[in-house]
Design an enzyme around this catalytic site. Structure first.
Site, short mmCIF file in Angstrom:
data_model
loop_
_atom_site.label_atom_id
_atom_site.label_comp_id
_atom_site.label_asym_id
_atom_site.label_seq_id
_atom_site.Cartn_x
_atom_site.Cartn_y
_atom_site.Cartn_z
N CYS A 1 0.81 -1.23 0.00
CA CYS A 1 0.00 0.00 0.00
C CYS A 1 0.84 1.27 0.00
CB CYS A 1 -0.97 -0.01 1.17
SG CYS A 1 -2.05 -1.44 1.16
N HIS B 1 -2.57 7.08 3.33
CA HIS B 1 -3.10 5.83 2.77
C HIS B 1 -4.50 5.60 3.34
CE1 HIS B 1 -3.82 1.81 1.64
NE2 HIS B 1 -3.44 1.24 2.76
N ASN C 1 -10.13 0.19 0.93
CA ASN C 1 -8.67 0.20 0.82
C ASN C 1 -8.28 -0.36 -0.56
OD1 ASN C 1 -5.93 -0.31 0.91
ND2 ASN C 1 -5.95 -1.16 2.97
N1 COA Z 1 -18.42 -7.35 11.38
C1 COA Z 1 -18.89 -7.50 12.62
N2 COA Z 1 -18.13 -7.88 13.65
C2 COA Z 1 -16.83 -8.12 13.43
C3 COA Z 1 -16.27 -8.01 12.14
C4 COA Z 1 -17.12 -7.61 11.10
N3 COA Z 1 -16.68 -7.46 9.83
N4 COA Z 1 -14.96 -8.32 12.21
C5 COA Z 1 -14.70 -8.63 13.48
N5 COA Z 1 -15.83 -8.52 14.22
C6 COA Z 1 -15.98 -8.72 15.66
C7 COA Z 1 -14.90 -9.63 16.21
O1 COA Z 1 -15.25 -10.99 16.10
C8 COA Z 1 -14.83 -9.17 17.64
O2 COA Z 1 -15.90 -9.74 18.38
P1 COA Z 1 -15.68 -10.24 19.90
O3 COA Z 1 -15.32 -9.00 20.66
O4 COA Z 1 -17.00 -10.81 20.24
O5 COA Z 1 -14.58 -11.24 19.81
C9 COA Z 1 -15.10 -7.67 17.56
O6 COA Z 1 -15.82 -7.48 16.32
C10 COA Z 1 -13.84 -6.83 17.53
O7 COA Z 1 -12.97 -7.37 16.57
P2 COA Z 1 -11.53 -6.81 16.36
O8 COA Z 1 -10.82 -7.63 15.34
O9 COA Z 1 -10.90 -6.61 17.69
O10 COA Z 1 -11.89 -5.37 15.73
P3 COA Z 1 -10.97 -4.13 15.47
O11 COA Z 1 -11.50 -2.96 16.18
O12 COA Z 1 -9.51 -4.45 15.63
O13 COA Z 1 -11.23 -3.86 13.92
C11 COA Z 1 -10.17 -4.09 11.80
C12 COA Z 1 -10.83 -4.82 12.97
C13 COA Z 1 -9.68 -5.11 10.78
C14 COA Z 1 -11.19 -3.17 11.16
C15 COA Z 1 -8.98 -3.24 12.35
O14 COA Z 1 -8.17 -4.05 13.17
C16 COA Z 1 -8.13 -2.64 11.26
O15 COA Z 1 -8.59 -1.86 10.46
N6 COA Z 1 -6.82 -2.97 11.26
C17 COA Z 1 -5.91 -2.46 10.25
C18 COA Z 1 -6.09 -3.20 8.99
C19 COA Z 1 -5.45 -2.53 7.82
O16 COA Z 1 -5.43 -1.33 7.73
N7 COA Z 1 -4.95 -3.34 6.89
C20 COA Z 1 -4.42 -2.87 5.66
C21 COA Z 1 -3.05 -2.37 5.83
S1 COA Z 1 -2.45 -1.70 4.35
#
Ligand code: COA
Length: 309
Positions: free
Chosen positions: A109, A233, A263
């Protein structure tokens, strides 16, 4: 001193729009969760890396008003080439009727900023006019049953023509970085899907974006208050918000399009930059800070002085 400046740009997004509501019919998720955790509302899906690149590049060439035969290189940033060989840039070069060097570059990215800086390197050793493209079709390497990644990734393209100039050009400072020891946090094997430790990527993304932005600004001899527009980004609005808060840049001076694009990796920074330019958010002489991060874990930033083409 020889430098370069952007003389025209173009973007392309596939026609098919997939909303958060559409995703909630395919997997256990919902609009509220996706909006709150990422800021994304919709994304565009479809096309190939070549077709999207050709579309955005053609627009950049038309806006530049140049004779395409004067282009002497194509640098295409992508993590999703259409084939292993040849490089997708070769397909793009042929479709546009160009006869010049063409190569793909993969820095995930951060790729568009890498490509933009590398193009300046070519200008410094004699290239006169280059086509710089950032395109990804991440939907093809996304596991549509994995709600942890499918809500984030999408397709798109942004391109620009850059011209050699003798007054030093618009690139004032840059930084390219990578830490390959972190490859386990975000990867896709050849033929496989994206795997990601979302939480850990989030945590590190903020830190490396801030660090890279500071390095570029220091090289440019500028401070954060000089920045008229930050173009980060477009991964997650919470990452952008946290990074900009740490940098001291208010959201009013930040370009955000991810609510409409998701993204799009290599396309993310050009889509945001050229959207801001098209909307008249950047004036002649404004200082623009582009800053990205991605798998690898790469980071890249560039401080440019915007010049109206
Ligand atoms: N819809 C609903 N619930 C979801 C979900 C979805 N799409 N994805 C995960 N959950 C749930 C999980 O199961 C978890 O439930 P629990 O608390 O009962 O276990 C809860 O939501 C929180 O999940 P978590 O993974 O801790 O969420 P988060 O706040 O970390 O958000 C991302 C997840 C992926 C959005 C976030 O971590 C992120 O954006 N990370 C960076 C990714 C990125 O930028 N990648 C590209 C780099 S170039």
């Amino acid at each position: 001193m020889v430098g370069a400046r952007i003389i025209g740009w173009g973007t392309a997004l596939p026609q098919k729009v997939v909303s958060n509501a559409d995703l909630s019919e395919m997997m256990e998720t919902n609009d509220e969760w996706i909006t709150e955790r990422t800021g994304i509302k919709r994304r565009h899906i479809g096309g190939s890396t070549a077709t999207l690149s050709i579309e955005s590049a053609q627009r950049a060439i038309t806006m530049s008003g140049i004779d395409p035969s004067s282009i002497d290189g194509v640098v295409l940033s992508t993590t999703t080439p259409d084939r292993t060989v040849p490089a997708t840039s070769a397909t793009v070069q042929n479709a546009l009727g160009l006869r010049c060097g063409a190569f793909d570059l993969n820095a995930a990215c951060s790729g568009f900023v890498y490509a933009y800086v590398v193009a300046h390197g070519l200008i410094s050793i004699g290239a006169k006019r280059l086509l710089v493209i950032g395109t990804d079709t991440l939907s093809r390497i996304t596991d549509w049953s994995d709600r942890g990644t499918a809500i984030l990734f999408a397709d798109g393209s942004g391109a620009c023509v850059i011209d050699a100039v003798s007054d030093g050009g618009q690139l004032l400072g840059w930084d390219l970085d990578a830490d390959g020891s972190l490859e386990h946090l975000l990867y896709a094997d050849i033929g496989g899907y994206i795997h990601m430790d979302g939480k850990e990527v989030f945590r590190r993304a903020v830190r490396i974006m801030v660090d890279s932005a500071h390095k570029s600004l220091a090289k440019a001899g500028l401070g954060i208050d000089d920045v008229a527009l930050c173009v980060p980004h477009q991964a997650n609005v919470r990452i952008i918000d946290a990074a900009c808060r740490q940098l001291g840049i208010p959201m009013e001076r930040t370009a955000v399009v991810l609510q409409e694009t998701g993204n799009t990796s290599s396309a993310s920074i050009p889509l945001a930059l050229f959207d801001a330019a098209d909307k008249g958010r950047i004036s002649d002489g404004d200082i623009v800070l582009m800053v990205g991060f991605g798998a690898g874990m790469t980071a890249a930033s560039a401080v440019i002085e915007w010049r109206k083409p």
